[in-house]
Motif scaffolding. Structure first.
Motif, PDB file in Angstrom:
ATOM      1  N   LYS A   1      11.503  -1.065  -5.688  1.00 26.14           N
ATOM      2  CA  LYS A   1      11.135  -1.450  -4.335  1.00 26.14           C
ATOM      3  C   LYS A   1      10.617  -0.470  -3.501  1.00 26.14           C
ATOM      4  N   SER A   2      11.197   0.942  -3.638  1.00 24.49           N
ATOM      5  CA  SER A   2      10.939   1.864  -2.812  1.00 24.49           C
ATOM      6  C   SER A   2       9.991   2.836  -3.325  1.00 24.49           C
ATOM      7  N   SER A   3       9.288   2.377  -4.492  1.00 26.59           N
ATOM      8  CA  SER A   3       8.436   3.289  -5.053  1.00 26.59           C
ATOM      9  C   SER A   3       7.303   3.640  -4.023  1.00 26.59           C
ATOM     10  N   VAL A   4       6.939   4.755  -3.973  1.00 25.75           N
ATOM     11  CA  VAL A   4       5.988   5.297  -3.074  1.00 25.75           C
ATOM     12  C   VAL A   4       4.506   4.794  -3.552  1.00 25.75           C
ATOM     13  N   PHE A   5       4.196   5.020  -4.927  1.00 27.21           N
ATOM     14  CA  PHE A   5       3.077   4.636  -5.327  1.00 27.21           C
ATOM     15  C   PHE A   5       2.727   3.400  -6.423  1.00 27.21           C
ATOM     16  N   THR A   6       2.505   2.401  -5.501  1.00 29.05           N
ATOM     17  CA  THR A   6       2.829   1.069  -6.132  1.00 29.05           C
ATOM     18  C   THR A   6       1.983   0.712  -7.473  1.00 29.05           C
TER      19      THR A   6
ATOM     20  N   LEU B   1       0.803  -1.271  -0.182  1.00 21.79           N
ATOM     21  CA  LEU B   1       0.058  -0.022   0.112  1.00 21.79           C
ATOM     22  C   LEU B   1       0.912   1.244   0.017  1.00 21.79           C
ATOM     23  N   SER B   2       0.201   2.430  -0.650  1.00 21.78           N
ATOM     24  CA  SER B   2       0.950   3.577  -0.745  1.00 21.78           C
ATOM     25  C   SER B   2       1.251   3.945   0.780  1.00 21.78           C
ATOM     26  N   VAL B   3       2.296   4.639   1.015  1.00 28.54           N
ATOM     27  CA  VAL B   3       2.451   5.154   2.477  1.00 28.54           C
ATOM     28  C   VAL B   3       1.607   6.523   2.742  1.00 28.54           C
ATOM     29  N   HIS B   4       1.192   6.853   1.953  1.00 27.06           N
ATOM     30  CA  HIS B   4       0.147   8.096   1.999  1.00 27.06           C
ATOM     31  C   HIS B   4      -1.464   7.756   1.841  1.00 27.06           C
ATOM     32  N   GLU B   5      -1.520   6.414   1.622  1.00 26.21           N
ATOM     33  CA  GLU B   5      -2.897   5.926   1.207  1.00 26.21           C
ATOM     34  C   GLU B   5      -4.061   6.163   2.474  1.00 26.21           C
ATOM     35  N   SER B   6      -3.654   6.277   3.618  1.00 26.98           N
ATOM     36  CA  SER B   6      -4.526   6.549   4.799  1.00 26.98           C
ATOM     37  C   SER B   6      -4.963   7.999   4.645  1.00 26.98           C
ATOM     38  N   SER B   7      -4.174   8.854   4.142  1.00 29.06           N
ATOM     39  CA  SER B   7      -4.367  10.205   4.215  1.00 29.06           C
ATOM     40  C   SER B   7      -5.064  10.605   2.890  1.00 29.06           C
ATOM     41  N   GLN B   8      -4.835  10.051   1.986  1.00 25.25           N
ATOM     42  CA  GLN B   8      -5.254  10.630   0.690  1.00 25.25           C
ATOM     43  C   GLN B   8      -6.526   9.745  -0.081  1.00 25.25           C
ATOM     44  N   LYS B   9      -6.909   8.511   0.800  1.00 26.25           N
ATOM     45  CA  LYS B   9      -8.247   8.015   0.204  1.00 26.25           C
ATOM     46  C   LYS B   9      -9.499   8.789   0.409  1.00 26.25           C
ATOM     47  N   PRO B  10     -10.142   8.900  -0.859  1.00 28.38           N
ATOM     48  CA  PRO B  10     -11.276   9.688  -0.670  1.00 28.38           C
ATOM     49  C   PRO B  10     -12.347   9.175  -0.163  1.00 28.38           C
TER      50      PRO B  10
ATOM     51  N   ASP C   1       8.022   6.548 -14.062  1.00 28.99           N
ATOM     52  CA  ASP C   1       7.000   5.847 -14.438  1.00 28.99           C
ATOM     53  C   ASP C   1       5.708   6.509 -15.337  1.00 28.99           C
ATOM     54  N   ILE C   2       6.048   7.769 -15.682  1.00 30.20           N
ATOM     55  CA  ILE C   2       5.053   8.458 -16.206  1.00 30.20           C
ATOM     56  C   ILE C   2       5.733   8.713 -17.736  1.00 30.20           C
ATOM     57  N   SER C   3       5.040   8.393 -18.903  1.00 31.15           N
ATOM     58  CA  SER C   3       5.572   8.408 -20.098  1.00 31.15           C
ATOM     59  C   SER C   3       5.487   9.915 -20.583  1.00 31.15           C
ATOM     60  N   PRO C   4       6.473  10.086 -21.573  1.00 31.90           N
ATOM     61  CA  PRO C   4       6.511  11.597 -22.364  1.00 31.90           C
ATOM     62  C   PRO C   4       5.160  11.941 -22.883  1.00 31.90           C
ATOM     63  N   LEU C   5       4.352  10.953 -23.398  1.00 31.02           N
ATOM     64  CA  LEU C   5       3.074  11.498 -23.957  1.00 31.02           C
ATOM     65  C   LEU C   5       2.262  12.190 -22.816  1.00 31.02           C
ATOM     66  N   ILE C   6       2.110  11.297 -21.645  1.00 31.91           N
ATOM     67  CA  ILE C   6       1.083  11.754 -20.440  1.00 31.91           C
ATOM     68  C   ILE C   6       1.631  13.092 -20.021  1.00 31.91           C
ATOM     69  N   MET C   7       2.978  13.343 -19.891  1.00 31.74           N
ATOM     70  CA  MET C   7       3.579  14.476 -19.575  1.00 31.74           C
ATOM     71  C   MET C   7       3.224  15.706 -20.643  1.00 31.74           C
TER      72      MET C   7
ATOM     73  N   ARG D   1      -3.442   4.295  -4.595  1.00 33.72           N
ATOM     74  CA  ARG D   1      -2.219   3.932  -4.920  1.00 33.72           C
ATOM     75  C   ARG D   1      -1.521   4.286  -5.974  1.00 33.72           C
ATOM     76  N   ALA D   2      -1.821   4.596  -6.959  1.00 36.94           N
ATOM     77  CA  ALA D   2      -1.178   5.709  -8.066  1.00 36.94           C
ATOM     78  C   ALA D   2      -0.736   7.047  -7.686  1.00 36.94           C
ATOM     79  N   GLY D   3      -1.051   7.355  -6.639  1.00 39.03           N
ATOM     80  CA  GLY D   3      -0.889   8.687  -6.164  1.00 39.03           C
ATOM     81  C   GLY D   3      -1.843   9.780  -6.026  1.00 39.03           C
ATOM     82  N   PHE D   4      -2.932   9.575  -6.750  1.00 38.30           N
ATOM     83  CA  PHE D   4      -4.014  10.575  -6.810  1.00 38.30           C
ATOM     84  C   PHE D   4      -4.603  10.816  -5.494  1.00 38.30           C
ATOM     85  N   GLN D   5      -5.175  12.193  -5.456  1.00 38.71           N
ATOM     86  CA  GLN D   5      -5.587  12.625  -3.952  1.00 38.71           C
ATOM     87  C   GLN D   5      -7.096  12.885  -4.101  1.00 38.71           C
ATOM     88  N   GLN D   6      -7.713  12.967  -2.815  1.00 38.24           N
ATOM     89  CA  GLN D   6      -8.959  13.384  -2.768  1.00 38.24           C
ATOM     90  C   GLN D   6      -9.622  14.478  -3.289  1.00 38.24           C
ATOM     91  N   LEU D   7      -8.864  15.579  -3.690  1.00 36.96           N
ATOM     92  CA  LEU D   7      -9.421  16.740  -4.276  1.00 36.96           C
ATOM     93  C   LEU D   7     -10.074  16.227  -5.701  1.00 36.96           C
TER      94      LEU D   7
END
Length: 417
Positions: free
Chosen positions: A211-216, A149-158, A400-406, A291-297
């Motif tokens: 293995k140290s990825s924050v957003f699994t 699980l993401s280390v920030h999941e508990s605070s980000q989960k909508p 982890d983010i492709s040039p196309l998305i950026m 888990r991909a890092g997106f937030q409640q807002l």
């Protein structure tokens, strides 16, 4: 003012412009003038630089020399009675256009013209060739990691309505890929490509998820996003009216609409009972976005949007028309030929309304069109937040983010690509 313009046309004798003597078309800003002096006066009022006569402020203004001295022409406009307070501001012009558009929509006949039927058929062909609800073409992706699980999941989960599936996202069947495969889907040479415009992009080098990825879940979600973007690009390219636009406007429209069209397509596979996106062999839930890092807002209004839109029970034709309405939005940043795009969008809106009036039989069908517009308006507010959050995630896990998305989320103009 319209009554004054009609008054001139009612006269049998041709009338002369009070400023330059050319043929007058009607009363403009309280004076009988030609179209040329009408436009000149409007532009002169909006100018910040003061007009000055290079001679003695006594220039004679005629049809042949009216462009020679702007200062004397402007003075004569005022002398014949043209009033600056009657010139509408940009906001007033936009509001007037909106009123005219609303009136046209309300007065539209409840039948589909041959041109509208042809437009719907083209949209359906483009959609069916670029969207597979079974996601059978989505392959070669990095696997979803739901164990860590993401280390920030508990605070980000909508906060979302509880359901048995919200916290239990599992694949329905195993995807036909090697679990060791860590390569992002490459942007094919046939895709539109914001990045380098029609140039083939090199495949992202094979790499392991740290293995140290924050957003699994990020690598897999970004592969899915890249796959969806490629299909949306190809859908847009399949439309004749889109291809007829300049390259700059095509890129600006796609950069602005990609996230929204993606959500419209995801909505077609959304199950409101389970709150699950059923994408063929893989099912997704809101926790995957966390888990991909997106937030409640972003996730709370997005979750609500999917429930609201899905409950409208749209038909495939309505889904494709809504996608096209979103694509042809004249107010996207960077669009140069706004009038052309605005006309395309208005025609699509009239087509959607005519389709609903002709094909729908439910008693409250008259409410569907305004409800759809409200949904699209609500989603527009999420686009900026999505781009902001992708950039924040990119700061933490750039690999982890492709040039196309950026390129989609960047604010740089297409000339910088």
């Amino acid at each position: 003012m319209e009554a004054e313009e009609r008054k001139a046309s009612e006269d049998e004798e041709p009338r002369a412009c009070g400023v330059c003597g050319d043929l007058a078309k009607g009363y403009h800003f309280n004076a009988l003038t030609c179209e040329g002096c009408k436009g000149f006066f409007r532009r002169a009022i909006k100018r910040t630089k003061q007009l000055r006569c290079p001679f003695l402020n006594r220039c004679t203004v005629t049809k042949s020399n009216r462009r020679a001295c702007q200062a004397c022409r402007f003075r004569k406009c005022q002398a014949v009675g043209m009033r600056r307070e009657m010139v509408m501001s940009e906001e007033e012009v936009l509001e007037r256009r909106r009123r005219i558009k609303r009136k046209r929509l309300s007065d539209a006949p409840a039948e589909l013209s041959p041109q509208q039927e042809e437009a719907i058929e083209e949209l359906l062909r483009g959609h069916r060739s670029t969207f597979d609800s079974a996601f059978s073409r989505f392959s070669g992706f990095r696997p979803m990691d739901r164990v860590i699980l993401s280390v920030h999941e508990s605070s980000q989960k909508p906060h979302v309505p509880s359901s048995p599936a919200t916290n239990s996202c599992t694949t329905t069947t195993e995807p036909d890929t090697d679990p060791r495969m860590r390569q992002s889907p490459a942007v094919s040479s046939s895709s539109f490509g914001f990045y380098g415009v029609f140039k083939k992009q090199e495949s992202v080098q094979e790499r392991d998820i740290s293995k140290s990825s924050v957003f699994t879940a990020l690598p897999h979600i970004m592969d899915l996003t890249t796959y969806m973007i490629q299909d949306i690009i190809n859908f847009s390219k399949s439309l004749r009216t889109f291809r007829a636009l300049t390259m700059g406007d095509q890129i600006s429209l796609l950069k602005g609409a990609t996230f929204e069209i993606m959500q419209i397509r995801f909505n077609m596979v959304f199950n409101t009972k389970t709150s699950i996106w059923e994408c063929g062999h893989i099912a997704y839930c809101i926790d995957d976005a966390v888990r991909a890092g997106f937030q409640q807002l972003l996730l709370e209004p997005l979750f609500k949007f999917h429930h609201t839109l899905r409950k409208l029970g749209l038909q495939e034709e309505e889904y494709v028309l809504v996608q096209a309405l979103t694509l042809f939005s004249p107010d996207r940043p960077g669009v140069q030929h706004r009038d052309v795009v605005d006309e395309l969008q208005e025609n699509l809106a009239l087509t959607l309304k005519a389709w609903i009036d002709c094909k729908r039989t439910d008693p409250d069908k008259h409410l569907l069109f305004p409800r759809l517009i409200a949904c699209l308006t609500e989603m527009r507010t999420m686009t900026e937040e999505y781009s902001k959050q992708v950039l924040q995630i990119q700061d933490l896990q750039p690999e982890d983010i492709s040039p196309l998305i950026m390129e989609v989320v960047s604010k740089s103009p297409c000339s910088d690509v």
